[in-house]
Design an enzyme around this catalytic site. Structure first.
Site, PDB file in Angstrom:
ATOM      1  N   ASP A 101      -1.266   8.623   0.876  1.00  0.00           N
ATOM      2  CA  ASP A 101      -1.666   7.405   1.583  1.00  0.00           C
ATOM      3  C   ASP A 101      -2.884   7.658   2.459  1.00  0.00           C
ATOM      4  OD1 ASP A 101      -0.038   5.516   0.572  1.00  0.00           O
ATOM      5  OD2 ASP A 101       1.439   5.548   2.182  1.00  0.00           O
ATOM      6  N   ASP A 158       6.617   2.320  -6.388  1.00  0.00           N
ATOM      7  CA  ASP A 158       6.656   2.976  -5.087  1.00  0.00           C
ATOM      8  C   ASP A 158       8.093   3.389  -4.718  1.00  0.00           C
ATOM      9  OD1 ASP A 158       5.641   3.883  -2.664  1.00  0.00           O
ATOM     10  OD2 ASP A 158       4.650   1.999  -2.153  1.00  0.00           O
TER      11      ASP A 158
HETATM   12  C1  DGJ Z   1       3.176   3.006   0.345  1.00  0.00           C
HETATM   13  C2  DGJ Z   1       2.081   3.251  -0.639  1.00  0.00           C
HETATM   14  O1  DGJ Z   1       1.744   4.605  -0.675  1.00  0.00           O
HETATM   15  C3  DGJ Z   1       0.889   2.385  -0.301  1.00  0.00           C
HETATM   16  O2  DGJ Z   1      -0.189   2.658  -1.154  1.00  0.00           O
HETATM   17  C4  DGJ Z   1       1.315   0.954  -0.408  1.00  0.00           C
HETATM   18  O3  DGJ Z   1       1.636   0.644  -1.729  1.00  0.00           O
HETATM   19  C5  DGJ Z   1       2.500   0.693   0.517  1.00  0.00           C
HETATM   20  N1  DGJ Z   1       3.565   1.629   0.289  1.00  0.00           N
HETATM   21  C6  DGJ Z   1       3.025  -0.708   0.340  1.00  0.00           C
HETATM   22  O4  DGJ Z   1       4.131  -0.942   1.088  1.00  0.00           O
END
Ligand code: DGJ
Length: 688
Positions: A507, A442
């Protein structure tokens, strides 16, 4: 007649003329015969327009500022304020098969340029890179270098491009191109949610499935810039390259700067033709293809930071029982991480939450026949972390400027070898100790300011160092897969696709929003790389509710995952979900690795077909209330000749097939049932 260099694909050709004035663009578009009859050179006998230089400067492979080219320059550079004008007429080209290497030279300005073009006949995609070298005395400041400058014909053109933001990526835009400049720039430091580093230019009559279309995308995970500019002869130039911060690239004598690669193609088959060409090229660049894309469960939206080994094991049990093949433990597993305010950088298991470490959970997952995956955000550090307390100088920063946090975090300076060595050691230990098969990698913020220890801009070097760290890790653990995520779709590009096998597209799991968003993703990258999940019935980011069949048939377009607390489902709900997982497994040989056609058909209908030749899965979505009283038949432009058996398919059920001819399906269409908004229907179409 001057020498012509031609590269031919299946459906496209690219022609450059070596003239006295340099390497001049002649054609990028429809396939020409192998033996080109192009008449005299472009400039021979061409009258000089009024109010022009007596010897006008033509549109070359690298048009440069200062000696009579008045368009956007493919190179902006100077040497302490001098050598600001470059002329690259002194050049040579060497063609070896499908590769054209072009050397351009300016002895006065002390600059040498190498443009490499490699056209793959199978996909029609040309990979183009440009390097600039300082062959003079004194430092060269580089302000802009186009990785590629491409010619577009003198026709009415429009450009399809994509904007967006976190939780709403790949929002489709279409602009008519006129006089002046169309410009997109990204200065977020990562690929970004809102500035996709590519576009498709649409010629007259271009649609989803037919008509002339030119596509280009930059394989780069950092700042970028692309522009299209109408030229004096009605053609346009399209430049793409890395956007450079002031002072970011300074070349000492003998030094060189290499651009990222541009992938560019022409297709007579519209936007879809460009997409399929790109899918082929990205698959090729990624090298060895991973096997069938395993159904995964991700813990994030089900549990957020609330980790408990007993509940995680129960989640794994529930997942394995319905056919899930990979378990991914998301954010919240490491020391002190109870919310997003602390602990990034401290990549050690939180002993409060997991007193026996993560090994028991990882072993439990494997014991159930699933792979174990782990979330990390390696490039980040929380100011409230042991790592930052020990190494406050490891964060990107600018002396005299405040440390700008985003989501309460800073970015580590990956241009430092001690930082990347530390990260490699920590990640390697986690992968080896826990048997991690998959890292969800991430990156939850933009880069600002990206200053290194010397106070210099580190944007591009940060990207290169991140790629190198991923490459080093994958070399050490050849089976390891990486999912690229940056708050969802902030780092999706063809450069990252060489090291990541999956992208978390957004997301936002909202199935209705995802239909358009995923169509945008699929314009550039193949479906098997697109992470697509079934979430909770009520979408966490939009608040809208969607049924399981609709969510499943939307997520089916990509690499299927689940992201909610499965342990709360009753037996009937589990059985229905298991049915959709089995459906995905039955069709993933069609959904991934082959051809994808997408389209819209009016009255709230969108469709997605995947497969090839004799066998297709077609999914038809209704996103709106029908305005018509009856549904119109759906034309299927991807269907070949012959007879086709068409059967509606649902989990565990294939309805009786109806026979249609290919001509009929292409021209009169498949009768569609009426439907409510946010519903979907799937058909299997088999020739014979
Ligand atoms: C952002 C990501 O896009 C989510 O899927 C998740 O992993 C969160 N970060 C975790 O902090």
């Amino acid at each position: 007649m001057n020498r012509l260099f031609a590269l031919h694909g299946r459906q496209s050709s690219l022609v450059i003329e070596q003239a006295a004035s340099g390497l001049v663009w002649r054609h990028w578009g429809a396939r020409l015969p192998d033996a080109i009859a192009a008449g005299p050179g472009l400039e021979s006998g061409r009258p000089v327009p009024t109010f022009s230089l007596d010897v006008p400067v033509p549109f070359t492979l690298v048009p440069t500022f200062g000696l009579g080219w008045y368009g956007q320059s493919a190179l902006l550079a100077h040497r302490a304020g001098r050598d600001f004008a470059q002329g690259l007429a002194d050049c040579s080209a060497l063609q070896q098969g499908q590769r054209l290497s072009c050397r351009l030279h300016d002895a006065v300005a002390g600059i040498a340029i190498l443009v490499e073009i490699l056209l793959d006949p199978a996909t029609d995609v040309a990979q183009i890179t440009t390097s600039v070298a300082n062959i003079g005395d004194g430092v060269i400041d580089l302000q802009w270098l186009a990785a590629a400058t491409l010619p577009l014909p003198a026709q009415p053109l429009a450009v399809r491009h994509f904007t967006g933001r976190h939780t709403n990526e790949f929002a489709e835009q279409t602009d008519t191109l006129g006089h002046g400049i169309w410009l997109r720039e990204n200065r977020h430091g990562i690929t970004s949610h809102g500035h996709v580093p590519g576009a498709v230019v649409l010629g007259p009559g271009c649609s989803d499935s037919a008509g002339p279309a030119w596509g280009a995308q930059l394989a780069w995970s950092g700042n970028h810039r692309q522009l299209i500019e109408r030229l004096d002869d009605g053609r346009s130039q399209w430049q793409l390259g890395g956007w450079l911060a002031p002072g970011e690239v300074r070349l000492a004598p003998g030094e060189r700067h290499d651009s990222p690669a541009v992938l560019a193609c022409f297709s007579p088959d519209g936007l879809g033709g460009v997409a399929r060409n790109f899918h082929g090229a990205v698959r090729q660049r990624a090298g060895a293809r991973p096997g069938p894309r395993p159904v995964l469960i991700n813990s994030w939206e089900g549990f957020y930071f609330d980790h408990d080994p007993v509940r995680m094991m129960a989640l794994a049990d529930a997942a394995a029982a319905i056919g899930v093949e990979r378990f991914v433990l998301d954010d919240g597993w490491f020391a002190g991480r109870d919310d997003d305010r602390t602990s990034l950088g401290d990549w050690f298991v939180d002993a409060r939450k997991y007193p026996a470490g993560l090994k028991p959970l990882a072993d439990h997952v494997r014991g159930l026949g699933m792979e174990f995956g782990l979330w990390v955000e390696p490039e980040m550090v929380s100011p409230d972390s042991d790592l930052f307390r020990a190494h406050p100088d490891w964060a990107l920063q600018l002396a005299g400027r405040p440390l700008a946090t985003a989501r309460n975090q800073l970015v580590l300076d990956l241009t430092r070898a001690d930082v990347t060595d530390h990260l490699f050691a920590r990640l390697s230990a986690l992968v080896a100790d826990l048997g991690v098969a998959y890292l969800k990698w991430d990156h939850n913020r933009d880069l600002a300011p990206a200053g290194d220890a010397a106070g210099r801009p580190a944007y591009g070097r940060q990207v290169a160092a991140c790629w190198a760290l991923m490459d080093r890790l994958r070399a050490a653990f050849p089976g390891l897969e990486i999912e690229s995520c940056a708050g969802g779709g902030g780092r999706i590009d063809a450069g990252m696709a060489v090291r990541a096998q999956r992208f978390w597209a957004s997301d936002c799991i909202d199935a209705r929003l995802r239909i358009g968003l995923q169509r945008g993703f699929l314009q550039f990258l193949p479906p098997e790389m697109m992470g697509a999940h079934i979430g909770a019935e009520r979408c966490h980011t939009s608040g809208r509710r969607f049924s399981l069949p609709f969510q499943a048939l939307v997520a089916m377009q990509g690499h299927l995952g689940l992201e909610f607390d499965l342990t709360r489902l009753d037996a009937g709900e589990r059985a229905r979900l298991a049915g959709w997982i089995a459906f995905y497994k039955d069709h993933r040989h069609l959904l991934h690795g082959g051809a994808v056609w997408t389209g819209t058909a009016g009255d709230g209908v969108a469709w997605h077909a995947a497969g090839g030749d004799d066998d297709w899965l077609l999914i038809v979505y209704r996103t709106d209330m029908m305005l018509q009283r009856h549904a119109a038949p759906l034309l299927l432009p991807f269907i070949g000749d012959g007879d086709w058996q068409v059967a509606e398919v649902r989990p565990g059920e294939t309805r009786a097939a109806t026979r249609f001819s290919g001509d009929w399906l292409r021209s009169a269409g498949l009768p569609l049932p009426p439907g409510q908004p946010d519903t979907a229907t799937a058909w299997r179409l088999q020739r014979g």
